[in-house]
Design an enzyme around this catalytic site. Structure first.
Site, PDB file in Angstrom:
ATOM      1  N   ASN A   1      53.800  37.005  17.190  1.00 18.95           N
ATOM      2  CA  ASN A   1      54.876  37.818  17.766  1.00 18.95           C
ATOM      3  C   ASN A   1      56.124  36.946  17.812  1.00 18.95           C
ATOM      4  O   ASN A   1      56.234  36.070  18.660  1.00 18.95           O
ATOM      5  CB  ASN A   1      54.470  38.272  19.174  1.00 18.95           C
TER       6      ASN A   1
ATOM      7  N   LYS B   1      59.103  37.838  18.504  1.00 28.93           N
ATOM      8  CA  LYS B   1      60.104  38.286  19.498  1.00 28.93           C
ATOM      9  C   LYS B   1      61.491  38.334  18.847  1.00 28.93           C
ATOM     10  O   LYS B   1      61.594  38.627  17.671  1.00 28.93           O
ATOM     11  CB  LYS B   1      60.073  37.365  20.728  1.00 28.93           C
TER      12      LYS B   1
ATOM     13  N   HIS C   1      54.044  45.107  25.389  1.00 25.10           N
ATOM     14  CA  HIS C   1      54.183  43.680  25.708  1.00 25.10           C
ATOM     15  C   HIS C   1      54.816  43.535  27.095  1.00 25.10           C
ATOM     16  O   HIS C   1      55.677  44.324  27.486  1.00 25.10           O
ATOM     17  CB  HIS C   1      55.046  42.995  24.648  1.00 25.10           C
TER      18      HIS C   1
ATOM     19  N   GLU D   1      57.025  41.679  28.192  1.00 19.76           N
ATOM     20  CA  GLU D   1      58.499  41.591  28.203  1.00 19.76           C
ATOM     21  C   GLU D   1      59.129  42.978  28.109  1.00 19.76           C
ATOM     22  O   GLU D   1      60.183  43.220  28.672  1.00 19.76           O
ATOM     23  CB  GLU D   1      58.969  40.676  27.059  1.00 19.76           C
TER      24      GLU D   1
ATOM     25  N   GLU E   1      47.091  39.312  27.998  1.00 17.04           N
ATOM     26  CA  GLU E   1      48.130  38.297  28.119  1.00 17.04           C
ATOM     27  C   GLU E   1      48.528  38.125  29.584  1.00 17.04           C
ATOM     28  O   GLU E   1      49.379  38.874  30.090  1.00 17.04           O
ATOM     29  CB  GLU E   1      49.362  38.709  27.312  1.00 17.04           C
TER      30      GLU E   1
ATOM     31  N   GLY F   1      54.680  31.879  27.333  1.00 13.64           N
ATOM     32  CA  GLY F   1      55.873  31.056  27.136  1.00 13.64           C
ATOM     33  C   GLY F   1      56.050  29.981  28.195  1.00 13.64           C
ATOM     34  O   GLY F   1      57.119  29.386  28.303  1.00 13.64           O
TER      35      GLY F   1
ATOM     36  N   SER G   1      50.565  30.965  25.587  1.00 13.32           N
ATOM     37  CA  SER G   1      50.634  29.541  25.250  1.00 13.32           C
ATOM     38  C   SER G   1      49.472  29.063  24.374  1.00 13.32           C
ATOM     39  O   SER G   1      48.963  27.951  24.555  1.00 13.32           O
ATOM     40  CB  SER G   1      50.756  28.699  26.522  1.00 13.32           C
TER      41      SER G   1
ATOM     42  N   GLY H   1      53.066  33.665  20.538  1.00 10.64           N
ATOM     43  CA  GLY H   1      54.523  33.686  20.538  1.00 10.64           C
ATOM     44  C   GLY H   1      55.076  32.376  20.007  1.00 10.64           C
ATOM     45  O   GLY H   1      55.156  32.155  18.798  1.00 10.64           O
ATOM     46  N   GLY H   2      55.439  31.484  20.914  1.00  6.26           N
ATOM     47  CA  GLY H   2      56.130  30.236  20.560  1.00  6.26           C
ATOM     48  C   GLY H   2      55.504  29.455  19.410  1.00  6.26           C
ATOM     49  O   GLY H   2      56.200  29.013  18.491  1.00  6.26           O
TER      50      GLY H   2
HETATM   51  C1  PEP Z   1      53.502  36.452  23.668  1.00  2.00           C
HETATM   52  O1  PEP Z   1      54.676  36.618  23.935  1.00  2.00           O
HETATM   53  O2  PEP Z   1      52.810  37.413  23.283  1.00  2.00           O
HETATM   54  C2  PEP Z   1      52.955  35.118  23.844  1.00  2.00           C
HETATM   55  C3  PEP Z   1      51.664  34.999  23.977  1.00  2.00           C
HETATM   56  O3  PEP Z   1      53.855  34.074  23.882  1.00  2.00           O
HETATM   57  P1  PEP Z   1      53.492  32.501  23.957  1.00  2.00           P
HETATM   58  O4  PEP Z   1      52.446  32.237  22.896  1.00  2.00           O
HETATM   59  O5  PEP Z   1      54.794  31.815  23.638  1.00  2.00           O
HETATM   60  O6  PEP Z   1      52.990  32.237  25.312  1.00  2.00           O
END
Ligand code: PEP
Length: 248
Positions: free
Chosen positions: A9, A11, A95, A97, A164, A170, A208, A229-230
């Protein structure tokens, strides 16, 4: 029995040029991997470019959001048909966010999933508790409410659940493998009670995830993949996660 599923993802990151650069570097790193489903969800503006570059590869294309109407006067929104025509096979819905910054409720999430599925898109449905909810021992209750509301009148066909925990997204704070599996097992238990095919539905962990922790997360019986994500923003890091998931 459940094939690992690793999804990126991105973002609101990456221009079209950056998308091209990533995919050109990433595909050779994972082209030998056949036992993991791999998906990249870039921003809308990069979908067409990504679709062209991913064609005939072992990586599929997803979107990060979709609207619950097929067409009309909904400025700024994107329909399932538009995503399909851009080359997407899947969409991330609900999600945290989007729930937090764009006021998406379980009811809206449910409407989005219904139209996405009816249109032929697979769905990754995100659910998860906040830190305050976890600390007040409400995690299971929150997950059950989100599942009940988001999946109302829906079968599990074409749906992946992403667990999640919001406090792990994040933040660099990953749930322990025990915390992740406990939540996944609870989700699967709820699905078993309330839906058919709970044993085949895949439940991804998100929060993460990185190359260093993917193997221990994947070692858990109810963890079937990850939404990342990251650590999905750099080709070698995302390839490390995919490769780690393939080892199990
Ligand atoms: C996400 O936004 O779905 C996510 C899991 O982000 P991160 O891996 O950065 O925690």
């Amino acid at each position: 029995m459940r094939k690992p599923f690793i999804a990126a993802n991105w973002k609101m990151t990456k221009t079209i040029g950056e998308t091209e650069e990533f995919i050109n570097a990433f595909l050779p790193m994972v082209k030998h991997i056949g036992d993991v489903d791999i998906l990249i969800a870039p921003p809308f503006t990069s979908l067409s470019t990504a679709a062209r570059l991913l064609k005939s590869s072992n990586v599929s294309l997803g979107a990060q959001n979709v609207y619950y109407e097929e067409k009309g006067a909904y400025t700024g929104e994107i329909s399932p048909g538009m995503l399909l025509s851009a080359g997407c096979s899947c969409v991330i819905i609900g999600h945290s966010e989007r729930r937090q910054y764009f006021s998406e409720t379980d009811e809206i999430v449910n409407k989005k999933i219904k139209l996405a599925r009816k249109s032929g898109l697979d769905v990754i449905l995100c659910i998860g508790e906040s830190l305050e909810q976890r600390e007040s021992n409400r995690t299971f209750e929150v997950l059950e409410n989100q599942l009940g509301g988001s999946l109302r009148d829906l079968s599990l066909d074409g749906i992946t659940i992403a667990y999640e925990p919001i406090w792990a997204i994040g933040t660099g704070k990953t749930a322990t493998k025990e915390q992740a599996n406990e939540a996944h097992a609870h989700i699967r238990g709820w699905l078993r009670k309330n839906r058919d095919s709970a044993d085949t539905v895949r439940i991804q962990y998100g929060g993460s995830v990185k190359p260093e922790n993917i193997e221990e997360l994947m070692s858990q019986p109810d963890v079937d993949g990850a939404l990342v994500g990251g650590a999905s923003l750099k080709p070698d890091s995302f390839a490390g996660i995919v490769t780690g998931a393939a080892k199990e």
